[in-house]
Design an enzyme around this catalytic site. Structure first.
Site, PDB file in Angstrom:
ATOM      1  N   HIS A   1      46.960  47.447  43.681  1.00 31.35           N
ATOM      2  CA  HIS A   1      46.148  46.252  43.951  1.00 31.35           C
ATOM      3  C   HIS A   1      45.046  46.573  44.955  1.00 31.35           C
ATOM      4  O   HIS A   1      43.879  46.189  44.777  1.00 31.35           O
ATOM      5  CB  HIS A   1      47.021  45.140  44.535  1.00 31.35           C
ATOM      6  CG  HIS A   1      48.014  44.567  43.579  1.00 31.35           C
ATOM      7  ND1 HIS A   1      47.697  44.215  42.284  1.00 31.35           N
ATOM      8  CD2 HIS A   1      49.330  44.238  43.744  1.00 31.35           C
ATOM      9  CE1 HIS A   1      48.768  43.712  41.690  1.00 31.35           C
ATOM     10  NE2 HIS A   1      49.767  43.719  42.554  1.00 31.35           N
TER      11      HIS A   1
ATOM     12  N   HIS B   1      52.955  50.087  44.147  1.00 34.80           N
ATOM     13  CA  HIS B   1      52.522  48.867  43.456  1.00 34.80           C
ATOM     14  C   HIS B   1      51.377  48.187  44.210  1.00 34.80           C
ATOM     15  O   HIS B   1      50.326  47.870  43.628  1.00 34.80           O
ATOM     16  CB  HIS B   1      53.703  47.906  43.326  1.00 34.80           C
ATOM     17  CG  HIS B   1      53.368  46.615  42.653  1.00 34.80           C
ATOM     18  ND1 HIS B   1      53.544  46.405  41.302  1.00 34.80           N
ATOM     19  CD2 HIS B   1      52.852  45.445  43.148  1.00 34.80           C
ATOM     20  CE1 HIS B   1      53.150  45.187  40.992  1.00 34.80           C
ATOM     21  NE2 HIS B   1      52.728  44.578  42.105  1.00 34.80           N
ATOM     22  N   GLU B   2      51.579  47.977  45.509  1.00 27.67           N
ATOM     23  CA  GLU B   2      50.558  47.292  46.297  1.00 27.67           C
ATOM     24  C   GLU B   2      49.315  48.155  46.476  1.00 27.67           C
ATOM     25  O   GLU B   2      48.199  47.637  46.568  1.00 27.67           O
ATOM     26  CB  GLU B   2      51.129  46.888  47.656  1.00 27.67           C
ATOM     27  CG  GLU B   2      52.323  45.942  47.592  1.00 27.67           C
ATOM     28  CD  GLU B   2      52.038  44.662  46.826  1.00 27.67           C
ATOM     29  OE1 GLU B   2      50.861  44.257  46.740  1.00 27.67           O
ATOM     30  OE2 GLU B   2      52.999  44.061  46.308  1.00 27.67           O
TER      31      GLU B   2
END
Length: 557
Positions: A33, A29-30
């Site tokens: 980003h 997920h990170e």
């Protein structure tokens, strides 16, 4: 839980898998980003797996601090100009920046770059789920059962609508179905709502309007869940063997009896009946059976045996001594190792080489890996326990798919009629398509559940937090690494969806602010955003408290 030791055992059995699964999902997920932020020219100050104090880390040549933090319940990417891990803008720092520095900050980036960077996290979770499912489908394929009804529960929704054994299910609400599992998933999410089931009966299609009933089910690990059911099954629950001195035999139950209900609860599968009995050691039950078209009730007091739960803890379980629910020998092959060793019909197998077992299938799987190696069975018959040494022998058999295969056996069975299954193999593109389909199914199923809760069709107690995720992680680990990966894929979709909710402090809340900014031509004021973040934090905290309370309540039972 019953004791502090039990709770410590629970943590020991589940925490390692939990940390692995959650860390994988947070990292992906990170990383979404991070990658899009870097591509957009935004300077990144920190990439953290976990919250709180740093345990270990390093700083790369771009000035990004990569770190592992103490609390493994999430993670974050902190961009240049952020006040904290929630990507809240540091107004004072922003105002003191030069034009060059401002261009490298998150708040100073163009609107579309900020939106793309924020959306990349949840998108990465969806892509991870698709990739995991695609890999599993390509490696293992899928075993499915044709949607043919073998048994219709008495007084169930299907029986009331007119569904009969032998009907082939071809569509639900106009949606074509090709497997029994597809029907179960669709029905499970629609309790209390009318659906139209299309069946093929004797070559003619017929439509039946059915309202699934809400039932509480329990999986193999004892986890309770609500779902819709219409009362159909792939296997007709018929008694295949009766332990001679067992409670069922003493009550008059015979091999060939068809199981209808337990304590008035209509039975759909062997599993339903066995689970109900196992939960009631030493208690009286009423078993309803059908014999020669006559329905009869048999009062039975279950005997208490010692079993093992999903965490490896000993516990009392109920038994009445019937197969295939209990590990009773219902068939013995002629001239088989079991016959040679002296096993008898109705023998209850207690253990194999000192390992407790719960089904004949466990004995068969153990024998399959011990060809030509003597193994010791602890067997009970008429209240007497004896040890039997038997040596599995390789033989050629036909599996459920019709293929001939060589396998080591001792020649015993539980008497069940084999379910007609078929194996579906997938090439790379087919596996990818199935991965997308499976991910989409989880997304739609999540929204269906939310709609059911809002509409009052289901309770919200199925919403789980960290404790339940840890518990499920450990349970999946007992089934193998592929099961852990499948669970990780499902959880990844859930994390992606949760983060897209339009709640400030979540990715979806940021995207909501950007949409407002696009319409207004300027961002919301700092005070309005601060108030919104406080409200969003309170909402997320309340959700976490509620989910954790559900976790604790389910553990306390």
């Amino acid at each position: 839980m019953g004791s502090a030791a039990g709770f410590i055992g629970f943590l020991t059995n589940n925490v390692i898998t939990f940390v692995f699964v959650l860390s994988l999902l947070v990292f992906v997920h990170e990383m979404g980003h991070y990658l899009v932020g870097r591509w957009s020219g935004i300077r990144i100050m920190a990439f953290s797996i976990g919250f709180g104090p740093e345990i270990a880390g390093f700083t790369d040549r771009h000035g990004t601090r990569w770190k592992l933090s103490l609390i493994p319940l999430g993670g974050y990417v902190r961009f240049f100009g952020d006040e904290d891990a929630s990507s809240k803008t540091d107004v004072d720092q922003l105002s003191a920046m030069t034009e060059e520095e401002r261009a490298q900050s998150f708040a100073g980036a163009k609107l579309w770059k900020r939106a793309a960077t924020v959306a990349a996290g949840p998108i990465a979770n969806f892509l991870l789920a698709i990739a995991i499912f695609a890999v599993l489908f390509s490696i293992y394929g899928r075993t499915v059962a044709d949607p043919v009804v073998a048994m219709v529960t008495r007084d169930g929704a299907a029986a009331e609508a007119g569904i009969e054994p032998g009907d082939r299910l071809i569509a639900v609400d106009g949606n074509k179905v090709t497997t029994f599992d597809e029907v179960q998933r669709y029905v499970g999410l629609r309790p209390g709502r009318t659906i139209v089931l299309t069946v093929d009966r004797d070559g003619q299609n017929r439509d039946f309007r059915i309202v699934p009933k809400l039932v509480e089910d329990t999986d193999q690990f004892g986890n309770k869940m609500e779902m819709g059911r219409i009362g159909i099954a792939l296997v007709d629950p018929v008694v295949t063997a009766v332990e001679p001195a067992g409670p069922a035999a003493k009550a008059g139950v015979q091999a060939g009896d068809r199981l209808i209900a337990v304590d008035g609860n209509n039975a759909a599968t062997y599993y339903d009946i066995g689970r109900y009995i196992a939960d009631r050691p030493g208690k009286g039950i009423v078993l309803t059976i059908q014999r020669n078209d006559v329905i009869r009730d048999f009062p039975i007091v279950t005997e208490t045996l010692v079993g093992t739960d999903a965490s490896g803890n000993k516990k009392d379980v109920g038994s009445i001594g019937i197969a295939p629910i209990d590990p009773l020998v219902a068939s013995i092959g002629s001239d088989s190792p079991a016959q040679t060793a002296g096993l008898e019909l109705g023998d209850r197998i207690l253990s194999v080489d000192g390992r407790e077992i719960g089904t004949i299938g466990e004995v068969q799987r153990y024998a399959a890996t011990h060809a030509d190696k003597p193994m010791t069975l602890s067997v009970e018959h008429n209240g007497q326990t004896r040890d039997v040494t038997v040596t599995p022998r390789k033989s050629e058999e036909t599996d459920v798919f019709g293929a001939r295969t060589e396998i080591a056996t001792i020649g015993i069975g539980d008497g069940q009629k084999p379910i007609r299954l078929r194996y579906e193999a997938y090439g790379p593109l087919q596996a990818l398509a199935e991965g997308v389909k499976q991910t989409g199914s989880i997304v739609s199923g999540t929204f269906e559940y939310i709609g059911n809760v809002i509409g009052g069709y289901m309770k919200a107690d199925q919403l789980g937090g960290p404790i339940r995720v840890a518990q499920l992680s450990g349970q999946m680990a007992t089934l193998g690494f592929s099961a852990v990966l499948q669970f990780a894929a499902i959880l990844s979709v859930s994390i992606g969806l949760l983060n897209l909710m339009p709640v400030p402090v979540l990715d979806g809340g940021h995207l909501m602010f950007y949409a407002i900014e696009a319409v207004r031509g300027k961002p919301l004021g700092a005070r309005a955003q601060d108030i919104a973040f406080r409200i969003g934090f309170a909402m997320v905290l309340s959700l976490m408290v509620f989910a954790t309370w559900n976790d604790i309540s389910s553990r306390l039972g």
